[in-house]
Write a protein that holds these residues in place. Sequence first.
Motif, PDB file in Angstrom:
ATOM      1  N   ASP A 109       0.482  -1.346   0.014  1.00 49.58           N
ATOM      2  CA  ASP A 109       0.138   0.005   0.114  1.00 49.58           C
ATOM      3  C   ASP A 109       1.182   0.860   0.182  1.00 49.58           C
ATOM      4  O   ASP A 109       1.721   1.760   0.853  1.00 49.58           O
ATOM      5  N   SER A 110       0.775   1.930  -1.583  1.00 42.92           N
ATOM      6  CA  SER A 110       1.722   3.032  -1.485  1.00 42.92           C
ATOM      7  C   SER A 110       1.527   4.505  -1.320  1.00 42.92           C
ATOM      8  O   SER A 110      -0.135   4.682  -2.181  1.00 42.92           O
ATOM      9  N   PRO A 111       1.535   5.829  -1.034  1.00 41.14           N
ATOM     10  CA  PRO A 111       1.590   6.729  -1.701  1.00 41.14           C
ATOM     11  C   PRO A 111       1.704   6.896  -2.735  1.00 41.14           C
ATOM     12  O   PRO A 111       2.340   6.721  -3.347  1.00 41.14           O
ATOM     13  N   ALA A 112       0.238   8.067  -2.749  1.00 45.13           N
ATOM     14  CA  ALA A 112       0.890   8.877  -4.667  1.00 45.13           C
ATOM     15  C   ALA A 112       1.639   9.914  -4.228  1.00 45.13           C
ATOM     16  O   ALA A 112       1.109  10.708  -4.024  1.00 45.13           O
ATOM     17  N   THR A 113       2.763  10.227  -4.236  1.00 46.15           N
ATOM     18  CA  THR A 113       3.634  11.816  -4.583  1.00 46.15           C
ATOM     19  C   THR A 113       3.113  12.386  -5.246  1.00 46.15           C
ATOM     20  O   THR A 113       3.136  11.763  -6.810  1.00 46.15           O
ATOM     21  N   SER A 114       3.937  13.736  -5.629  1.00 51.01           N
ATOM     22  CA  SER A 114       3.296  14.718  -6.257  1.00 51.01           C
ATOM     23  C   SER A 114       4.165  13.909  -7.800  1.00 51.01           C
ATOM     24  O   SER A 114       4.362  13.773  -8.777  1.00 51.01           O
ATOM     25  N   THR A 115       5.846  13.445  -7.166  1.00 56.41           N
ATOM     26  CA  THR A 115       6.107  13.147  -8.607  1.00 56.41           C
ATOM     27  C   THR A 115       6.174  11.802  -8.973  1.00 56.41           C
ATOM     28  O   THR A 115       6.936  10.772 -10.189  1.00 56.41           O
ATOM     29  N   GLY A 116       5.443  10.561  -8.266  1.00 55.40           N
ATOM     30  CA  GLY A 116       4.835   9.768  -8.295  1.00 55.40           C
ATOM     31  C   GLY A 116       6.300   8.049  -7.818  1.00 55.40           C
ATOM     32  O   GLY A 116       6.029   7.596  -7.969  1.00 55.40           O
TER      33      GLY A 116
END
Length: 255
Positions: free
Chosen positions: A113-120
């Motif tokens: 389960d991963s976050p969606a950071t702005s850079t991806g």
Amino acid sequence: MKVVTFAIAKGGTGKTIITANVSAALGKKGKRVLIIDNDIGSRSLSYLFNISPERYLIDIINKKSIKDAIIKTDVENIDILPMGKNLMDYLKLDIEDLNKFNEIKDYDYIFIDSPATSTGVETYISLGFSNYFIPVIDYTSLAPSLQGAINTLVIGKNYLESEPVGFIINKAEEVPESVKKDLEKILGVKCIAIINKNSFIEDSYEKKKILYLTGEDERFNKIIDNIVNFLEELEDKSEINIPSVIAKIKKATLF
Ligand SMILES: Nc1ncnc2c1ncn2[C@@H]1O[C@H](COP(=O)(O)OP(=O)(O)OP(=O)(O)O)[C@@H](O)[C@H]1O
């Protein structure tokens, strides 16, 4: 064992809810499931499973077995591994420490389960460690979701060799067949499930409930069962070669 990520480089599409409910359904069937909780910003997985990690993997990885950081949850057959830092920070560790991930052998499924950071970048690192990935599109935010899914598919498939096996449309009231077909054409994979937007799902998060286990929403349970059947059909994969994965991630993300 299969390592699967419900992945998309876009926040709030329903990745955590789907990961938690699919895991619970597999656990109920007797499958052993580990969820790697990399979403350190929102901590939504810990919230949903009602756990408060006392230690994170990052604090012990150079001293102890990876198993010492794994938490058994109250949900049948589900363990959680809280990472405690971004996966990107793990890339700075010695290969010897990273190879400890190969100690994780006793599971039928691992979900990341991963976050969606702005850079991806966090999404792409999760894909690096996954055998399969399934983008989750938020139908209430279709254009940004589509962009996030395309980015994820291009990086995952071409640079990291994680296999996209389908996509899910979430938070949808009604999806015209022509839109579904267009999305399948654009993304190059089949739509494996459409999950409606409803208050049961929304409230389950607030109330710290795994909706599948409450059986409150029959339609939701049927959809989750279909996703589980789909995952069960996928081939088991062999061990991941950590050094080669790290090399690929560094190349793919220009890290
Ligand atoms: N089908 C749905 N109907 C109604 N609400 C939903 C549905 N799916 C998800 N939600 C709500 O949307 C919010 C985001 O869901 P979730 O945390 O699972 O997304 P995420 O993709 O994991 O987010 P992040 O990128 O922040 O990790 C939550 O409040 C959740 O309750």
